[in-house]
Enzyme design. Structure first.
Site, PDB file in Angstrom:
ATOM      1  N   HIS A  26       0.811  -1.227   0.000  1.00 21.44           N
ATOM      2  CA  HIS A  26       0.000   0.000   0.000  1.00 21.44           C
ATOM      3  C   HIS A  26       0.848   1.284   0.000  1.00 21.44           C
ATOM      4  O   HIS A  26       0.687   2.166   0.829  1.00 21.44           O
ATOM      5  CB  HIS A  26      -1.121  -0.010   1.038  1.00 21.44           C
TER       6      HIS A  26
ATOM      7  N   HIS B 282      -5.752  -8.638  14.357  1.00 17.77           N
ATOM      8  CA  HIS B 282      -5.783  -7.415  13.536  1.00 17.77           C
ATOM      9  C   HIS B 282      -6.531  -7.737  12.255  1.00 17.77           C
ATOM     10  O   HIS B 282      -6.227  -8.712  11.580  1.00 17.77           O
ATOM     11  CB  HIS B 282      -4.324  -6.998  13.268  1.00 17.77           C
TER      12      HIS B 282
ATOM     13  N   GLU C  81      -6.748  -6.155   9.354  1.00 18.27           N
ATOM     14  CA  GLU C  81      -6.252  -5.737   8.035  1.00 18.27           C
ATOM     15  C   GLU C  81      -6.027  -6.982   7.163  1.00 18.27           C
ATOM     16  O   GLU C  81      -5.655  -8.050   7.648  1.00 18.27           O
ATOM     17  CB  GLU C  81      -4.963  -4.911   8.184  1.00 18.27           C
TER      18      GLU C  81
ATOM     19  N   ASP D 104      -3.883  -8.151   5.136  1.00 24.03           N
ATOM     20  CA  ASP D 104      -2.649  -8.949   5.053  1.00 24.03           C
ATOM     21  C   ASP D 104      -2.660 -10.055   6.115  1.00 24.03           C
ATOM     22  O   ASP D 104      -1.857 -10.987   6.046  1.00 24.03           O
ATOM     23  CB  ASP D 104      -1.385  -8.088   5.157  1.00 24.03           C
TER      24      ASP D 104
ATOM     25  N   HIS E 114      -2.109  -0.413  14.864  1.00 21.67           N
ATOM     26  CA  HIS E 114      -2.304   0.851  14.191  1.00 21.67           C
ATOM     27  C   HIS E 114      -3.716   1.002  13.614  1.00 21.67           C
ATOM     28  O   HIS E 114      -3.978   1.974  12.882  1.00 21.67           O
ATOM     29  CB  HIS E 114      -1.243   0.998  13.066  1.00 21.67           C
TER      30      HIS E 114
ATOM     31  N   ASP F  35       0.934  -6.347  14.218  1.00 22.47           N
ATOM     32  CA  ASP F  35       1.905  -5.541  13.478  1.00 22.47           C
ATOM     33  C   ASP F  35       2.996  -4.959  14.391  1.00 22.47           C
ATOM     34  O   ASP F  35       4.030  -4.493  13.900  1.00 22.47           O
ATOM     35  CB  ASP F  35       1.197  -4.405  12.732  1.00 22.47           C
TER      36      ASP F  35
ATOM     37  N   TYR G 170       9.599   0.408   9.164  1.00 25.15           N
ATOM     38  CA  TYR G 170       8.226  -0.012   9.480  1.00 25.15           C
ATOM     39  C   TYR G 170       7.601   0.952  10.486  1.00 25.15           C
ATOM     40  O   TYR G 170       6.467   1.410  10.321  1.00 25.15           O
ATOM     41  CB  TYR G 170       8.235  -1.445  10.037  1.00 25.15           C
TER      42      TYR G 170
ATOM     43  N   HIS H  23       4.796  -9.629  10.992  1.00 25.96           N
ATOM     44  CA  HIS H  23       5.689  -9.480   9.827  1.00 25.96           C
ATOM     45  C   HIS H  23       7.134  -9.596  10.303  1.00 25.96           C
ATOM     46  O   HIS H  23       7.488  -9.022  11.335  1.00 25.96           O
ATOM     47  CB  HIS H  23       5.552  -8.098   9.177  1.00 25.96           C
TER      48      HIS H  23
HETATM   49 FE   LIG Z   1      -1.779  -3.590   9.689  1.00 24.69          FE
HETATM   50 FE   LIG Z   2       0.280  -6.156   8.775  1.00 26.43          FE
END
Ligand SMILES: [Fe+2]
Ligand SMILES: [Fe+2]
Ligand SMILES: Cc1cc2nc3c(=O)[nH]c(=O)nc-3n(C[C@H](O)[C@H](O)[C@H](O)COP(=O)(O)O)c2cc1C
Length: 403
Positions: free
Chosen positions: A27, A81, A83, A85, A148, A167, A195, A228
Site C-alpha cells: 500500500h 488485527h 487488516e 494482510d 495501528h 503488526d 516499518y 511481519h
Molecule cells: Fe496492519
Molecule cells: Fe500487517
C-alpha cells in the site's frame, strides 16, 4: 509430505505463516526486501491459530499447518488485527478448518463484519484483561486501539512466555530465517525503523503509552511474535527500546533535503543548501524524489530536525512528486522539526509559497523564508542558497540544543 513446513518455536507453538519474496509495494510502502505474513499455531487441548495470511498465501499457510496437525483439528482462530494482510485468507481458512470459535476484539468484530459481511455471531469478542483457557495454557488479550487500527490487539500466552503482537514490533523482511539472531542486526534495525516510520509514526504518543503499559504489566516475554518479519528472542529489549526511542521523534543534528526538478535548477539549489548545512557539521540527506521513494524519506524523518523541501513551479503548482511526498509525510505527523521551502521558477513562482503552507499546515514551523530563484541560478544565487542552508541549520541546532 507438505510442500511447506511449519517452524517450531517452542514445544507447543509453531510458525505457520507465509513468505512473500516478490512484494515491492505494500500500500505505497516500498518493501525492497519483501515481507512475511506470520501466523502461529498453538498445540494444546484447544488447538489455536493466531492470525492468518494475505489471501493468495492461503495454501502456503494450510500446507505449513498440515505439516504438524490436520487443519480440521483446529478449535479456535484468534484475529489480532483485521487488516487484509492478516485476514485475507481467513474466510477460506474458516471453511476448511470449521473452527468452534473465532475470536477478535470488539472493534475487530466490527471491522471483520465490514470486510467479509458475516453474520454477527461468527465472531466472539474478547476484551482487554479477558483470557481464554486452551488446556495447559491460557491466552490473554490486551487491546491496542489505533496501533495501528482501531481493532488491533495483542495476545499473551503466559505459560510459553510468548507475546503475539500483530503488526507491533514487525518489519517487512522476507527471509528463510525465522529468528532475529539469525539475521544481521543492521538489516533488522533498518527495516524495523522503516516499518515504525511508515506505519506507527502518526501514533507515536499512543506508542509511548503502550510502552509504559507493557512495562507496568511486566509480562515475562521470551518470544515476541509479530505478524511481519522475524520472531524476536535475542533482541527483545533492543526492539522495545528502539520503539520507545522512535516514538519520541527526538531531533538530532540531521537535515533532509527533498526536491524534484525539471531542468536541474532546483537540484543545484539543493546541493548548495546541503553545503550550507553541512558546513555547520549537520548530517544531511539529499533525497531527489525522482530516485528516492517517499517511504524511505519517512524513515529519515524520525531522527531529522529539519525538512527542507524544494520544487520548481509547474503551471502555477508544486511539482507532483513533491506534493505527493509532502502529503504522505504530513499524514505521518512528524514532530520536533523545522521546515523550509525553496525552488526555481520562470514567471509566477507559486511552488515554494505553497510548500510553506503545506509545512505550516503540518505544524512544522518555518526556519527561514522560502528561497526562490528565477530560472537558472548563477554564482550569486548559489551563494544565497548556501546561506539559506546555513540559516536553516542554525535553527536546527537551536532546536536540538533546546531538546
Ligand atoms: Fe496492519
Ligand atoms: Fe500487517
Ligand atoms: C511545463 C512547465 C510549466 C511551467 N509552469 C510555470 C509556472 O506556472 N510558473 C512559473 O513560475 N514557472 C513555470 N515553469 C518554469 C519553471 O518553473 C522554470 O523553468 C524553472 O527554472 C524550472 O526549475 P527546474 O530546473 O528545477 O526544473 C514551467 C516550466 C515547465 C516546463
Amino acid at each position: 509430505m507438505s510442500a511447506f513446513n511449519a517452524v517450531k518455536l517452542t514445544d507447543r507453538v509453531y510458525w505457520v505463516g507465509a513468505i512473500d519474496w516478490a512484494i515491492r509495494n505494500f500500500h505505497g510502502y516500498q518493501t525492497s526486501r519483501g515481507t512475511t505474513y506470520n501466523a502461529f499455531l498453538i498445540l494444546d487441548d484447544k488447538i489455536t491459530l493466531i492470525d492468518t495470511v494475505k489471501k493468495p498465501f492461503l495454501s502456503e499457510m494450510m500446507s505449513r499447518i498440515s505439516s504438524v496437525v490436520d487443519p480440521e483439528k483446529i478449535d479456535y482462530i484468534v484475529s489480532n488485527h483485521s487488516e487484509m494482510d492478516h485476514t485475507g485468507a481467513l474466510p477460506e481458512a474458516m471453511t476448511i478448518i470449521r473452527p468452534e470459535k473465532v475470536y477478535a476484539s470488539p472493534n475487530g468484530k466490527k471491522a471483520l463484519q465490514k470486510h467479509f459481511h458475516w453474520d454477527p455471531e461468527t465472531i466472539t469478542t474478547v476484551k482487554t484483561g479477558e483470557s481464554l483457557p486452551l488446556g495447559e495454557t491460557t491466552l490473554s488479550f490486551i487491546e491496542t486501539r489505533m496501533l495501528h487500527w482501531p481493532d488491533s490487539m495483542v495476545s499473551y500466552l503466559a505459560e510459553e512466555k510468548i507475546l503475539f503482537s500483530q503488526d507491533g514490533f514487525g518489519m517487512h523482511l522476507a527471509s528463510t530465517e525465522r529468528f532475529d539472531d539469525e539475521l544481521s542486526l543492521h538489516t533488522l534495525d533498518e527495516e524495523a525503523e522503516k516499518y515504525f516510520a511508515n506505519i506507527l509514526m502518526p501514533f507515536s504518543p499512543l506508542v509511548t503509552r503502550l510502552m509504559s503499559q507493557l512495562k507496568e504489566l511486566d509480562l515475562d516475554v521470551e518470544l515476541l511474535c509479530p505478524d511481519h518479519g522475524p520472531v524476536w528472542r535475542s533482541h527483545i529489549g533492543r526492539i522495545l527500546g528502539k520503539w520507545s526511542e522512535w516514538a519520541q521523534q527526538r531531533p538530532t543534528r540531521k537535515a533532509i533535503v527533498i526536491y524534484d526538478t525539471m531542468w536541474k535548477s532546483t537540484a543545484s539549489m539543493a546541493d548548495a543548501i546541503c553545503n550550507g548545512l553541512s558546513s555547520l557539521g549537520i548530517s544531511v540527506r539529499v533525497m531527489p524524489l525522482s530516485s528516492s521513494h517517499m517511504s524511505n524519506v519517512a524513515t529519515e524523518v524520525i531522527e531529522a530536525a529539519a525538512l527542507i523541501v524544494g520544487s520548481p513551479t509547474i503551471n502555477g503548482q508544486i511539482f507532483p512528486t513533491v506534493a505527493a511526498c509532502m502529503t504522505y509525510l504530513g499524514s505521518l505527523k512528524p514532530r520536533n522539526m523545522v521546515g523550509a521551502a525553496f525552488g526555481s521558477y520562470g514567471w509566477s513562482g507559486e511552488a515554494p509559497g505553497k510548500l510553506e503552507k503545506m509545512l505550516e499546515d503540518q505544524n512544522i514551523p518555518l526556519a527561514a523564508e522560502a528561497l526562490k530563484i528565477n530560472y537558472v541560478p548563477d554564482e550569486d544565487a548559489l551563494q544565497k542558497a548556501t546561506e539559506f542552508g546555513i540559516s536553516v541549520g542554525h535553527k536546527l541546532l537551536e532546536l536540538c540544543e533546546g531538546d
